[in-house]
Design an enzyme around this catalytic site. Structure first.
Site, PDB file in Angstrom:
ATOM      1  N   ARG A 178       0.825  -1.208   0.000  1.00  0.00           N
ATOM      2  CA  ARG A 178       0.000   0.000   0.000  1.00  0.00           C
ATOM      3  C   ARG A 178       0.859   1.258   0.000  1.00  0.00           C
ATOM      4  O   ARG A 178       1.984   1.262   0.502  1.00  0.00           O
ATOM      5  CB  ARG A 178      -0.988   0.012   1.161  1.00  0.00           C
ATOM      6  CG  ARG A 178      -0.413   0.079   2.555  1.00  0.00           C
ATOM      7  CD  ARG A 178      -0.012  -1.248   3.158  1.00  0.00           C
ATOM      8  NE  ARG A 178      -0.904  -2.369   3.024  1.00  0.00           N
ATOM      9  CZ  ARG A 178      -1.974  -2.581   3.778  1.00  0.00           C
ATOM     10  NH1 ARG A 178      -2.323  -1.717   4.702  1.00  0.00           N
ATOM     11  NH2 ARG A 178      -2.691  -3.653   3.622  1.00  0.00           N
ATOM     12  N   ASP A 208      -0.709   3.644   4.864  1.00  0.00           N
ATOM     13  CA  ASP A 208      -1.629   3.051   5.824  1.00  0.00           C
ATOM     14  C   ASP A 208      -1.515   3.859   7.111  1.00  0.00           C
ATOM     15  O   ASP A 208      -0.402   4.058   7.616  1.00  0.00           O
ATOM     16  CB  ASP A 208      -1.162   1.608   6.078  1.00  0.00           C
ATOM     17  CG  ASP A 208      -2.234   0.720   6.629  1.00  0.00           C
ATOM     18  OD1 ASP A 208      -3.414   1.110   6.600  1.00  0.00           O
ATOM     19  OD2 ASP A 208      -1.885  -0.390   7.081  1.00  0.00           O
ATOM     20  N   ASP A 266      -3.040   3.755  10.866  1.00  0.00           N
ATOM     21  CA  ASP A 266      -3.844   2.965  11.807  1.00  0.00           C
ATOM     22  C   ASP A 266      -3.892   3.658  13.162  1.00  0.00           C
ATOM     23  O   ASP A 266      -2.841   3.935  13.749  1.00  0.00           O
ATOM     24  CB  ASP A 266      -3.229   1.574  12.007  1.00  0.00           C
ATOM     25  CG  ASP A 266      -3.430   0.665  10.814  1.00  0.00           C
ATOM     26  OD1 ASP A 266      -4.392   0.895  10.051  1.00  0.00           O
ATOM     27  OD2 ASP A 266      -2.641  -0.279  10.652  1.00  0.00           O
TER      28      ASP A 266
HETATM   29  N1  ROI Z   1       4.369  -5.318   7.442  1.00  0.00           N
HETATM   30  C1  ROI Z   1       5.169  -4.327   7.849  1.00  0.00           C
HETATM   31  N2  ROI Z   1       6.467  -4.616   8.095  1.00  0.00           N
HETATM   32  N3  ROI Z   1       4.739  -3.058   8.024  1.00  0.00           N
HETATM   33  C2  ROI Z   1       3.439  -2.723   7.803  1.00  0.00           C
HETATM   34  O1  ROI Z   1       3.068  -1.537   7.971  1.00  0.00           O
HETATM   35  C3  ROI Z   1       2.548  -3.728   7.388  1.00  0.00           C
HETATM   36  N4  ROI Z   1       1.237  -3.472   7.140  1.00  0.00           N
HETATM   37  C4  ROI Z   1       0.401  -4.419   6.789  1.00  0.00           C
HETATM   38  C5  ROI Z   1       0.818  -5.842   6.599  1.00  0.00           C
HETATM   39  C6  ROI Z   1       0.469  -6.277   5.194  1.00  0.00           C
HETATM   40  C7  ROI Z   1       0.094  -6.680   7.641  1.00  0.00           C
HETATM   41  N5  ROI Z   1       2.243  -6.041   6.781  1.00  0.00           N
HETATM   42  C8  ROI Z   1       3.058  -5.035   7.203  1.00  0.00           C
HETATM   43  O2  ROI Z   1      -0.873  -4.108   6.617  1.00  0.00           O
END
Ligand code: ROI
Length: 162
Positions: free
Chosen positions: A92, A95, A97
């Site tokens: 992505r 993101d 969160d």
């Molecule tokens: N893995 C890492 N290292 N960092 C992320 O921000 C991240 N975000 C995700 C998934 C795909 C679970 N893996 C990730 O959404």
């Protein structure tokens, strides 16, 4: 006024610039000068999908927004930055969160607080600890008790000048 922590992650289209732009947008949600950002870390993707490494960080800020208003604002920033997410657990552009909103615990269709996976994710715990080493999670667990050398070794701190 609520104190909130937001995780940032990106692994497409110049991830570190994605995080820089997200910081500018997050600052606009923050009351006065409450915005703080952790170092940026390089991290190996969690999950089964083969994809580029991530850049991750955590931001903290104080806001007058309610949890749902903040969620709307975070999703608007993701959309403004042309969020691309091709598959579940896939790569992505950005993101954002919501990890913690004061000590609120909440489960609804759109939002779970604290963030459901945060205790299992080195790329969340380590930058959160950088910002708030004395933090106690709403469940009563001191953040410090979750931080181990092997967890820290999973991440690579990047040279950035913010
Ligand atoms: N893995 C890492 N290292 N960092 C992320 O921000 C991240 N975000 C995700 C998934 C795909 C679970 N893996 C990730 O959404």
């Amino acid at each position: 006024m609520a104190k909130v922590y937001v995780a940032l992650g990106a692994n497409l289209e110049n991830p570190s610039a994605q995080l820089d732009d997200a910081c500018i947008a997050l600052k606009e949600l923050a009351e006065s000068s409450s915005f703080q950002i952790s170092p940026y870390y390089g991290s190996v993707p969690m999950g089964e999908v083969v994809q580029p490494d991530y850049i991750n960080a955590v931001a903290s800020l104080e806001t007058q927004l309610s949890p749902i208003e903040l969620l709307d604002a975070l999703q608007a920033i993701e959309q403004q930055q042309g969020r691309v997410r091709l598959e579940h657990w896939g790569p992505r552009t950005l993101d954002l969160d919501m990890l913690l909103y004061d000590n609120v615990t909440l489960t609804s269709k759109r939002l779970t607080l604290p963030h459901y996976g945060m205790k299992q994710r080195s790329f969340v715990l380590v930058p959160l600890f950088d910002l708030a080493p004395e933090l106690v999670l709403p469940c009563g667990t001191p953040l410090r008790s979750l931080i181990t050398p092997s967890l820290q070794a999973e991440l690579q701190e990047l040279d950035t000048d913010h």
